[in-house]
Design an enzyme around this catalytic site. Sequence first.
Site, PDB file in Angstrom:
ATOM      1  N   ARG A  75       1.706   1.729  25.477  1.00  0.00           N
ATOM      2  CA  ARG A  75       1.245   2.360  24.273  1.00  0.00           C
ATOM      3  C   ARG A  75       0.955   3.987  24.169  1.00  0.00           C
ATOM      4  O   ARG A  75       1.320   4.404  23.026  1.00  0.00           O
ATOM      5  CB  ARG A  75      -0.274   1.930  23.840  1.00  0.00           C
ATOM      6  CG  ARG A  75      -0.341   0.405  23.483  1.00  0.00           C
ATOM      7  CD  ARG A  75      -1.511  -0.049  23.302  1.00  0.00           C
ATOM      8  NE  ARG A  75      -2.030  -1.512  23.178  1.00  0.00           N
ATOM      9  CZ  ARG A  75      -1.414  -2.249  22.087  1.00  0.00           C
ATOM     10  NH1 ARG A  75      -0.551  -1.842  21.139  1.00  0.00           N
ATOM     11  NH2 ARG A  75      -1.646  -3.700  22.302  1.00  0.00           N
ATOM     12  N   GLU A  92      -7.359  -2.576  -2.652  1.00  0.00           N
ATOM     13  CA  GLU A  92      -6.466  -1.416  -1.747  1.00  0.00           C
ATOM     14  C   GLU A  92      -5.866  -0.476  -2.386  1.00  0.00           C
ATOM     15  O   GLU A  92      -5.777   0.676  -2.279  1.00  0.00           O
ATOM     16  CB  GLU A  92      -5.779  -2.194  -0.768  1.00  0.00           C
ATOM     17  CG  GLU A  92      -6.712  -3.147   0.339  1.00  0.00           C
ATOM     18  CD  GLU A  92      -5.836  -3.603   1.639  1.00  0.00           C
ATOM     19  OE1 GLU A  92      -4.483  -3.459   1.358  1.00  0.00           O
ATOM     20  OE2 GLU A  92      -6.366  -4.489   1.970  1.00  0.00           O
ATOM     21  N   GLN A 118      -6.278  -6.927  -2.020  1.00  0.00           N
ATOM     22  CA  GLN A 118      -5.102  -5.890  -2.231  1.00  0.00           C
ATOM     23  C   GLN A 118      -5.160  -4.968  -3.385  1.00  0.00           C
ATOM     24  O   GLN A 118      -4.549  -3.897  -3.403  1.00  0.00           O
ATOM     25  CB  GLN A 118      -3.847  -6.599  -2.195  1.00  0.00           C
ATOM     26  CG  GLN A 118      -3.309  -6.946  -0.472  1.00  0.00           C
ATOM     27  CD  GLN A 118      -1.979  -6.719  -0.043  1.00  0.00           C
ATOM     28  OE1 GLN A 118      -1.028  -6.796  -0.872  1.00  0.00           O
ATOM     29  NE2 GLN A 118      -1.860  -6.404   1.093  1.00  0.00           N
ATOM     30  N   HIS A 152      -8.564  -1.228   5.714  1.00  0.00           N
ATOM     31  CA  HIS A 152      -8.874  -2.503   6.375  1.00  0.00           C
ATOM     32  C   HIS A 152      -9.245  -3.565   5.412  1.00  0.00           C
ATOM     33  O   HIS A 152     -10.311  -3.250   4.330  1.00  0.00           O
ATOM     34  CB  HIS A 152      -9.975  -2.366   7.289  1.00  0.00           C
ATOM     35  CG  HIS A 152     -10.164  -3.648   8.302  1.00  0.00           C
ATOM     36  ND1 HIS A 152      -9.529  -4.192   9.124  1.00  0.00           N
ATOM     37  CD2 HIS A 152     -11.334  -4.348   8.071  1.00  0.00           C
ATOM     38  CE1 HIS A 152     -10.066  -5.261   9.523  1.00  0.00           C
ATOM     39  NE2 HIS A 152     -11.082  -5.478   9.120  1.00  0.00           N
ATOM     40  N   ASN A 192       0.800  -1.044   0.040  1.00  0.00           N
ATOM     41  CA  ASN A 192      -0.017   0.202  -0.056  1.00  0.00           C
ATOM     42  C   ASN A 192       0.935   1.194  -0.172  1.00  0.00           C
ATOM     43  O   ASN A 192       0.515   2.216  -0.631  1.00  0.00           O
ATOM     44  CB  ASN A 192      -0.794   0.160   1.231  1.00  0.00           C
ATOM     45  CG  ASN A 192      -2.279  -0.748   0.874  1.00  0.00           C
ATOM     46  OD1 ASN A 192      -3.094  -0.393   0.138  1.00  0.00           O
ATOM     47  ND2 ASN A 192      -2.262  -1.965   1.291  1.00  0.00           N
ATOM     48  N   MET A 243       0.504  -2.788  12.152  1.00  0.00           N
ATOM     49  CA  MET A 243      -0.375  -3.977  13.144  1.00  0.00           C
ATOM     50  C   MET A 243      -0.247  -3.370  14.558  1.00  0.00           C
ATOM     51  O   MET A 243       0.103  -4.366  15.412  1.00  0.00           O
ATOM     52  CB  MET A 243       0.057  -5.272  12.845  1.00  0.00           C
ATOM     53  CG  MET A 243      -0.070  -5.439  11.182  1.00  0.00           C
ATOM     54  SD  MET A 243      -1.627  -5.226  10.372  1.00  0.00           S
ATOM     55  CE  MET A 243      -2.087  -6.666  10.791  1.00  0.00           C
ATOM     56  N   ARG A 244      -0.516  -2.215  14.744  1.00  0.00           N
ATOM     57  CA  ARG A 244      -0.588  -1.992  16.200  1.00  0.00           C
ATOM     58  C   ARG A 244      -1.756  -1.214  16.495  1.00  0.00           C
ATOM     59  O   ARG A 244      -1.970  -0.277  15.924  1.00  0.00           O
ATOM     60  CB  ARG A 244       0.707  -1.076  16.578  1.00  0.00           C
ATOM     61  CG  ARG A 244       1.788  -1.973  16.898  1.00  0.00           C
ATOM     62  CD  ARG A 244       3.084  -0.733  17.340  1.00  0.00           C
ATOM     63  NE  ARG A 244       2.843  -0.351  18.764  1.00  0.00           N
ATOM     64  CZ  ARG A 244       2.895  -0.912  19.577  1.00  0.00           C
ATOM     65  NH1 ARG A 244       3.195  -2.022  19.783  1.00  0.00           N
ATOM     66  NH2 ARG A 244       2.565  -0.043  20.768  1.00  0.00           N
ATOM     67  N   ASN A 266      -6.914   4.737   7.853  1.00  0.00           N
ATOM     68  CA  ASN A 266      -6.775   3.360   7.898  1.00  0.00           C
ATOM     69  C   ASN A 266      -7.181   2.822   6.766  1.00  0.00           C
ATOM     70  O   ASN A 266      -8.143   3.110   6.312  1.00  0.00           O
ATOM     71  CB  ASN A 266      -7.158   2.658   9.431  1.00  0.00           C
ATOM     72  CG  ASN A 266      -6.668   1.234   9.220  1.00  0.00           C
ATOM     73  OD1 ASN A 266      -5.394   0.899   9.156  1.00  0.00           O
ATOM     74  ND2 ASN A 266      -7.538   0.334   9.668  1.00  0.00           N
TER      75      ASN A 266
HETATM   76  C1  GAR Z   1      -3.224  -4.653   3.998  1.00  0.00           C
HETATM   77  O1  GAR Z   1      -3.925  -5.666   3.322  1.00  0.00           O
HETATM   78  C2  GAR Z   1      -4.040  -4.002   4.842  1.00  0.00           C
HETATM   79  O2  GAR Z   1      -5.530  -4.096   4.559  1.00  0.00           O
HETATM   80  C3  GAR Z   1      -3.920  -4.762   6.233  1.00  0.00           C
HETATM   81  O3  GAR Z   1      -2.708  -5.187   6.034  1.00  0.00           O
HETATM   82  C4  GAR Z   1      -1.869  -5.222   4.841  1.00  0.00           C
HETATM   83  C5  GAR Z   1      -0.810  -4.532   4.730  1.00  0.00           C
HETATM   84  O4  GAR Z   1      -0.281  -4.981   3.420  1.00  0.00           O
HETATM   85  N1  GAR Z   1      -4.200  -4.155   7.351  1.00  0.00           N
HETATM   86  C6  GAR Z   1      -4.905  -4.599   8.289  1.00  0.00           C
HETATM   87  O5  GAR Z   1      -5.197  -5.974   8.462  1.00  0.00           O
HETATM   88  C7  GAR Z   1      -5.316  -3.665   9.560  1.00  0.00           C
HETATM   89  N2  GAR Z   1      -5.958  -4.312  10.484  1.00  0.00           N
HETATM   90  P1  GAR Z   1       1.022  -3.916   2.745  1.00  0.00           P
HETATM   91  O6  GAR Z   1       2.096  -3.907   4.105  1.00  0.00           O
HETATM   92  O7  GAR Z   1       1.456  -4.687   1.673  1.00  0.00           O
HETATM   93  O8  GAR Z   1       0.612  -2.596   2.366  1.00  0.00           O
END
Ligand code: GAR
Length: 213
Positions: free
Chosen positions: A68, A177, A174, A112, A17, A93-94, A110
Amino acid sequence: MGNLLTIGVLVSGNGTNLQSIIDRCNDGSLTARIGCVISNNADAFALERARKHGIPTIHLNHREFSGREAYDATLIKVLRDHGVDLVILAGFMRIITPVLIDAFPNAIMNIHPALLPAFPGLHAQRQALEYGVKISGCTVHFVDAGTDTGPIIMQAAVAVDTDDTEESLSARIQLEEHRIFPLAIQLYAAGRLTVEGRRVVVSSPPVAAQKPR
Ligand code: GAR
């Protein structure tokens, strides 16, 4: 380009992303600049991607902080030091705390990998497959204090195939995304997003000036 929107991207992993945002900044379809990329994970490939494009990278190891809130306080300092206007969570992922949310009101986005409010939290694609939905997708939303509960900016649907695995579904999600995250950021950059309660109102683009006769 002093008045370009400056974004700060928070990552933990591969950074596909992030790459789509870099690419859209470079081809001019996203009128923003990336001020910094911050990762909690030193090995995140996303950091490599940023370095390759000369973007400042910062590793903040969450294990070195007392909690945090202390972590988020440092995030704020780093983001401010880099002139960041809009914070982008791109596979970060935090869980973030109100300390960070209050510092960037309606200015944290964000992505998702599900059609919220379905399947918040971890392993959204696996949750969707286990539930048996026929359509899933992805959601770009502003971040509030809940987990994946903030006002929705944009969504894209993806059909679930009978023989999908978590991997195959994730890969097709993706692709969407990478398409919608830069579009949502561009709407913000163009000043076209207003949050009214739970709803994000997208205003029309400015009408091009009429040519004089
Ligand atoms: C993405 O698919 C995003 O939607 C997900 O992590 C991936 C990161 O991919 N996010 C979550 O699950 C958030 N809860 P990337 O590092 O290749 O962009």
